[in-house]
Scaffold this motif. Structure first.
Motif, PDB file in Angstrom:
ATOM      1  N   LEU A 132       1.122  -1.534   0.076  1.00 50.87           N
ATOM      2  CA  LEU A 132      -0.063   0.165   0.170  1.00 50.87           C
ATOM      3  C   LEU A 132       1.024   1.231   0.006  1.00 50.87           C
ATOM      4  CD1 LEU A 132      -2.787   1.150   0.053  1.00 50.87           C
ATOM      5  CD2 LEU A 132      -2.980   1.429   2.519  1.00 50.87           C
ATOM      6  N   LEU A 133       1.543   1.232   0.850  1.00 52.12           N
ATOM      7  CA  LEU A 133       2.714   2.362   1.140  1.00 52.12           C
ATOM      8  C   LEU A 133       3.373   2.851  -0.715  1.00 52.12           C
ATOM      9  CD1 LEU A 133       3.967   2.234   5.222  1.00 52.12           C
ATOM     10  CD2 LEU A 133       1.539   3.800   4.110  1.00 52.12           C
ATOM     11  N   SER A 134       3.724   1.431  -0.496  1.00 58.71           N
ATOM     12  CA  SER A 134       5.134   1.457  -1.508  1.00 58.71           C
ATOM     13  C   SER A 134       4.465   1.805  -3.264  1.00 58.71           C
ATOM     14  CB  SER A 134       5.703   0.426  -2.661  1.00 58.71           C
ATOM     15  OG  SER A 134       6.221  -0.019  -0.925  1.00 58.71           O
ATOM     16  N   ALA A 135       2.970   1.543  -3.522  1.00 56.44           N
ATOM     17  CA  ALA A 135       1.525   2.003  -4.532  1.00 56.44           C
ATOM     18  C   ALA A 135       0.743   3.567  -4.364  1.00 56.44           C
ATOM     19  CB  ALA A 135       1.058   0.994  -4.666  1.00 56.44           C
ATOM     20  N   LEU A 136       0.909   3.966  -3.646  1.00 55.88           N
ATOM     21  CA  LEU A 136       0.523   5.344  -2.712  1.00 55.88           C
ATOM     22  C   LEU A 136       1.600   6.260  -3.110  1.00 55.88           C
ATOM     23  CD1 LEU A 136      -1.227   6.918  -1.850  1.00 55.88           C
ATOM     24  CD2 LEU A 136      -0.660   6.706   0.943  1.00 55.88           C
ATOM     25  N   GLY A 137       3.011   5.578  -2.925  1.00 50.94           N
ATOM     26  CA  GLY A 137       3.860   6.683  -2.948  1.00 50.94           C
ATOM     27  C   GLY A 137       4.385   6.795  -4.647  1.00 50.94           C
ATOM     28  N   GLY A 138       4.877   5.701  -4.952  1.00 53.30           N
ATOM     29  CA  GLY A 138       4.415   5.651  -6.531  1.00 53.30           C
ATOM     30  C   GLY A 138       3.308   5.893  -7.775  1.00 53.30           C
ATOM     31  N   ALA A 139       2.298   6.405  -6.491  1.00 55.28           N
ATOM     32  CA  ALA A 139       0.909   6.888  -7.953  1.00 55.28           C
ATOM     33  C   ALA A 139       1.225   7.999  -7.508  1.00 55.28           C
ATOM     34  CB  ALA A 139       0.019   6.082  -7.163  1.00 55.28           C
ATOM     35  N   LEU A 140       1.984   9.306  -6.491  1.00 50.71           N
ATOM     36  CA  LEU A 140       2.238   9.617  -6.450  1.00 50.71           C
ATOM     37  C   LEU A 140       3.322  10.529  -7.291  1.00 50.71           C
ATOM     38  CD1 LEU A 140       1.179  10.487  -2.647  1.00 50.71           C
ATOM     39  CD2 LEU A 140      -0.020  11.824  -4.484  1.00 50.71           C
ATOM     40  N   GLU A 141       4.431   9.871  -7.530  1.00 44.87           N
ATOM     41  CA  GLU A 141       5.542  10.149  -8.458  1.00 44.87           C
ATOM     42  C   GLU A 141       5.156  10.250  -9.597  1.00 44.87           C
ATOM     43  OE1 GLU A 141       9.884   9.289  -8.617  1.00 44.87           O
ATOM     44  OE2 GLU A 141       8.861   8.718  -7.579  1.00 44.87           O
ATOM     45  N   LEU A 193       8.939   2.027   5.357  1.00 42.32           N
ATOM     46  CA  LEU A 193       9.054   1.642   5.182  1.00 42.32           C
ATOM     47  C   LEU A 193      10.173   0.571   5.391  1.00 42.32           C
ATOM     48  CD1 LEU A 193       8.356   2.481   1.282  1.00 42.32           C
ATOM     49  CD2 LEU A 193       6.728   0.443   3.071  1.00 42.32           C
ATOM     50  N   ASP A 194      10.911  -1.062   6.047  1.00 44.99           N
ATOM     51  CA  ASP A 194      12.027  -1.207   6.101  1.00 44.99           C
ATOM     52  C   ASP A 194      12.585  -1.962   4.929  1.00 44.99           C
ATOM     53  OD1 ASP A 194      10.467  -1.454   8.672  1.00 44.99           O
ATOM     54  OD2 ASP A 194       9.275  -3.062   8.344  1.00 44.99           O
ATOM     55  N   GLU A 195      13.665  -1.744   5.591  1.00 48.07           N
ATOM     56  CA  GLU A 195      15.256  -2.872   3.914  1.00 48.07           C
ATOM     57  C   GLU A 195      14.324  -4.185   3.562  1.00 48.07           C
ATOM     58  OE1 GLU A 195      16.522  -2.870   1.297  1.00 48.07           O
ATOM     59  OE2 GLU A 195      17.540  -1.424   2.370  1.00 48.07           O
ATOM     60  N   THR A 196      13.934  -4.196   2.576  1.00 39.53           N
ATOM     61  CA  THR A 196      14.020  -5.571   1.484  1.00 39.53           C
ATOM     62  C   THR A 196      14.779  -7.148   2.367  1.00 39.53           C
ATOM     63  OG1 THR A 196      15.382  -6.400   0.399  1.00 39.53           O
ATOM     64  CG2 THR A 196      13.432  -4.691  -0.233  1.00 39.53           C
ATOM     65  N   PRO A 197      13.814  -7.881   3.391  1.00 38.61           N
ATOM     66  CA  PRO A 197      14.923  -9.390   3.483  1.00 38.61           C
ATOM     67  C   PRO A 197      15.565  -9.705   2.575  1.00 38.61           C
ATOM     68  CG  PRO A 197      11.911  -9.264   3.784  1.00 38.61           C
ATOM     69  CD  PRO A 197      12.527  -8.626   2.868  1.00 38.61           C
ATOM     70  N   VAL A 198      15.125  -9.623   1.493  1.00 40.68           N
ATOM     71  CA  VAL A 198      16.768  -9.911   0.651  1.00 40.68           C
ATOM     72  C   VAL A 198      17.793  -9.410   0.795  1.00 40.68           C
ATOM     73  CG1 VAL A 198      17.187 -10.680  -2.161  1.00 40.68           C
ATOM     74  CG2 VAL A 198      15.083 -10.978  -1.375  1.00 40.68           C
ATOM     75  N   PHE A 199      17.782  -8.195   0.318  1.00 40.36           N
ATOM     76  CA  PHE A 199      19.082  -7.129   0.546  1.00 40.36           C
ATOM     77  C   PHE A 199      19.310  -7.477   1.694  1.00 40.36           C
ATOM     78  CE2 PHE A 199      21.260  -3.331   2.089  1.00 40.36           C
ATOM     79  CZ  PHE A 199      22.385  -3.495   0.556  1.00 40.36           C
ATOM     80  N   VAL A 223      11.491  -3.831  -7.681  1.00 38.33           N
ATOM     81  CA  VAL A 223      12.494  -4.724  -6.769  1.00 38.33           C
ATOM     82  C   VAL A 223      11.951  -4.545  -5.192  1.00 38.33           C
ATOM     83  CG1 VAL A 223      14.949  -4.949  -5.945  1.00 38.33           C
ATOM     84  CG2 VAL A 223      14.516  -4.486  -8.373  1.00 38.33           C
ATOM     85  N   PHE A 224      11.484  -3.437  -5.031  1.00 37.01           N
ATOM     86  CA  PHE A 224      11.501  -3.653  -3.735  1.00 37.01           C
ATOM     87  C   PHE A 224       9.809  -3.766  -3.293  1.00 37.01           C
ATOM     88  CE2 PHE A 224       9.370  -0.971  -0.002  1.00 37.01           C
ATOM     89  CZ  PHE A 224      10.617  -0.900   1.355  1.00 37.01           C
ATOM     90  N   VAL A 225       9.097  -4.307  -3.918  1.00 36.23           N
ATOM     91  CA  VAL A 225       7.991  -5.217  -3.632  1.00 36.23           C
ATOM     92  C   VAL A 225       8.410  -6.902  -4.010  1.00 36.23           C
ATOM     93  CG1 VAL A 225       6.303  -3.040  -3.573  1.00 36.23           C
ATOM     94  CG2 VAL A 225       6.974  -4.719  -5.349  1.00 36.23           C
ATOM     95  N   ALA A 226       8.811  -7.029  -5.054  1.00 36.54           N
ATOM     96  CA  ALA A 226       8.886  -8.212  -5.356  1.00 36.54           C
ATOM     97  C   ALA A 226      10.547  -8.728  -4.630  1.00 36.54           C
ATOM     98  CB  ALA A 226       9.874  -8.557  -6.558  1.00 36.54           C
ATOM     99  N   GLU A 227      10.931  -8.358  -3.531  1.00 43.56           N
ATOM    100  CA  GLU A 227      12.301  -9.047  -2.439  1.00 43.56           C
ATOM    101  C   GLU A 227      11.396  -8.849  -1.493  1.00 43.56           C
ATOM    102  OE1 GLU A 227      15.836  -7.484  -5.083  1.00 43.56           O
ATOM    103  OE2 GLU A 227      15.745  -6.942  -2.658  1.00 43.56           O
ATOM    104  N   HIS A 228      10.221  -8.021  -1.209  1.00 45.08           N
ATOM    105  CA  HIS A 228       9.890  -8.460   0.377  1.00 45.08           C
ATOM    106  C   HIS A 228       7.806  -9.160  -0.058  1.00 45.08           C
ATOM    107  CE1 HIS A 228       9.652  -5.232   3.227  1.00 45.08           C
ATOM    108  NE2 HIS A 228       9.885  -4.455   2.544  1.00 45.08           N
ATOM    109  N   PHE A 254       1.707  17.146  -2.572  1.00 45.64           N
ATOM    110  CA  PHE A 254       1.764  15.164  -2.303  1.00 45.64           C
ATOM    111  C   PHE A 254       2.863  14.081  -2.546  1.00 45.64           C
ATOM    112  CE2 PHE A 254      -2.749  16.157  -3.756  1.00 45.64           C
ATOM    113  CZ  PHE A 254      -3.617  16.119  -2.492  1.00 45.64           C
ATOM    114  N   GLY A 255       4.234  14.676  -3.378  1.00 47.38           N
ATOM    115  CA  GLY A 255       4.856  13.837  -3.311  1.00 47.38           C
ATOM    116  C   GLY A 255       5.297  14.364  -1.944  1.00 47.38           C
ATOM    117  N   PHE A 256       6.050  14.814  -1.412  1.00 47.45           N
ATOM    118  CA  PHE A 256       6.464  15.367   0.150  1.00 47.45           C
ATOM    119  C   PHE A 256       5.886  14.720   1.121  1.00 47.45           C
ATOM    120  CE2 PHE A 256       7.814  19.481  -1.728  1.00 47.45           C
ATOM    121  CZ  PHE A 256       9.627  19.080  -1.472  1.00 47.45           C
ATOM    122  N   MET A 257       4.841  14.291   1.639  1.00 45.69           N
ATOM    123  CA  MET A 257       4.064  13.982   1.794  1.00 45.69           C
ATOM    124  C   MET A 257       4.540  12.370   1.637  1.00 45.69           C
ATOM    125  SD  MET A 257      -0.078  14.771   1.562  1.00 45.69           S
ATOM    126  CE  MET A 257      -0.669  13.947   2.387  1.00 45.69           C
ATOM    127  N   ALA A 258       4.398  11.642   0.405  1.00 42.90           N
ATOM    128  CA  ALA A 258       5.060  10.165  -0.092  1.00 42.90           C
ATOM    129  C   ALA A 258       6.037  10.068   0.828  1.00 42.90           C
ATOM    130  CB  ALA A 258       5.587  10.249  -1.317  1.00 42.90           C
TER     131      ALA A 258
END
Length: 441
Positions: free
Chosen positions: A28-37, A222-228, A151-156, A211-215
């Motif tokens: 949700l947080l990744s998609a919201l930030g991506g939508a605004l960007e 968000l946490d770092e990905t488990p893979v990294f 990459v971020f969401v795939a590795e989460h 809205f970008g600064f809100m993102a």
């Protein structure tokens, strides 16, 4: 040349589990930030006409001013590889999350600044130069954002939910297009031409910057990905230039990613971004109707990305991409054929074709699986951004060349060509996978 460690990562405990609440929050947080960007990046094209009047001399021919604005728009595509390569390098070396947050900040700042720019009447030639500079910064930002987000969401996500995760994230990006389309439609419907030129054009950019600064703030959670994290703990990070490793050891992944990205760029740029301008000029569709159809198509695209991502987890991303690419060919020809015949079913066919364009939601899954984790960000970012820069910036030229030979159906032919390239790529990958499976048994 520095090599990536060949030691495999151990199976992670979360790979086979279902999506949980933590995954849902990350998506949700990744998609919201991506939508605004992504909204910040594409709103430019929806305001091409007023920008062409405001940022160039009044005696400039309208067609030339519009071409110049689209040239500045294309500069954002050409800048994407620079941002993508640099951010991906540090994303593979220092962490995905840091670059994920930096990219949205770099998008919010120039978007807000565009909304505050003076026009040609106030500062002369400095106006288009400043617009070009800020557009380049936007391109640098989105070059790191889109691959980094995938990459971020795939590795989460759990391994069996990568398709849904990437599709959902892509849907979030397309929500940005939908927001931009709806806002442009509202401005065109409620403001007259003088109001739009006077202050209305600034509203989408100012809102996008805020809205970008809100993102940026939201991504703090968000946490770092488990893979990294696991690669860092096991000292399996790339020690040198990840891109050098990609170009020397994973050229096949680069080629595959570029080919499927070509289809993605054609479908999104032609069907979603360009058609609202093409329909009134080439097919005499009323501008308000064209923007309404575009909003429906953008909504269909959002739903389609999620649907195709879910299907990819059930049936495999290559099979779904193959069938979806063929469906896109049929849907696009149906839409443009109807437009050529008068557009009696324009709204319904545009919405359907938007849904079929949702097959682009499978493309990131194919690209994520094309590279090993240690150089995944660099490989995906290089292939995607270079392909998008070349094909995205060259779309108008290619369609113009086809138009001289095929007339008004040229955009449909271009989308069909790229979709068939995607089909051929899928057949080749499936054949190679079967051959590998036979050798191992």
């Amino acid at each position: 040349m520095t090599a990536v460690s060949a030691a495999p990562l151990p199976a992670r405990s979360h790979e086979t589990r279902p999506l949980d609440r933590r995954d849902a929050r990350t998506l949700l947080l990744s998609a919201l930030g991506g939508a605004l960007e992504f909204y910040d990046f594409v709103v430019f094209v929806f305001l091409a006409l007023p920008l062409s009047e405001l940022f160039f001399p009044k005696d400039t021919a309208p067609w030339l001013a519009q071409v110049q604005v689209y040239g500045i728009f294309a500069a954002g595509y050409l800048a994407r590889p620079l941002g993508g390569i640099v951010m991906a390098h540090f994303g593979d070396r220092s962490g995905r999350k840091r670059m994920f947050t930096l990219s949205v900040f770099l998008m919010a700042l120039p978007t807000l600044a565009i909304g505050l720019l003076p026009g040609y009447a106030q500062v002369g030639v400095l106006a288009p130069l400043l617009l070009l500079l800020l557009r380049v910064v936007q391109g640098i930002a989105v070059g790191g954002e889109v691959p980094g987000a995938w990459v971020f969401v795939a590795e989460h996500a759990p391994a069996r939910r990568v398709g849904f995760a990437c599709g959902s994230l892509t849907a979030g990006l397309t929500v940005g297009i939908l927001i931009g389309s709806l806002l442009a439609a509202a401005l065109n419907a409620r403001l007259d031409h003088a109001q739009l030129l006077g202050w209305g054009w600034r509203v989408p950019f100012l809102l996008g910057g805020v809205f970008g600064f809100m993102a940026v703030w939201l991504r703090r959670w968000l946490d770092e990905t488990p893979v990294f994290t696991e690669m860092r703990e096991r000292r399996q990070l790339s020690q040198g230039m990840p891109l050098r490793v990609v170009l020397s050891e994973h050229r096949g992944g680069v080629v595959v990613s570029m080919l499927v990205t070509w289809m993605l760029t054609a479908a999104v740029v032609v069907v979603i971004l360009m058609l609202p301008s093409l329909a009134p000029k080439s097919f005499h569709i009323a501008p308000r109707l064209a923007f309404l159809g575009n909003a429906l198509a953008a909504l269909g695209l959002t739903l389609g990305c999620v649907l195709y991502g879910w299907l990819a987890d059930r049936f495999g991303e290559l099979r779904v991409l193959l069938v979806g690419s063929l469906a896109l060919v049929l849907g696009t020809y149906a839409l443009f054929g109807d437009l050529a015949a008068g557009g009696a079913h324009f709204l319904s066919l545009y919405a359907l074709d938007g849904l079929l364009v949702g097959v682009v939601g499978v493309v990131p899954t194919v690209m994520v699986r094309a590279f090993p984790p240690a150089v995944r960000f660099s490989g995906l970012s290089f292939a995607y951004n270079v392909a998008y820069a070349v094909f995205g910036a060259g779309t108008a030229t290619a369609i113009g060349w086809l138009a001289a030979r095929a007339g008004r159906m040229a955009p449909a032919h271009y989308v069909a060509i790229t979709a068939l390239v995607s089909v051929g790529t899928c057949f080749w990958l499936l054949a190679r996978a079967r051959a590998t499976s036979s050798e191992s048994t």
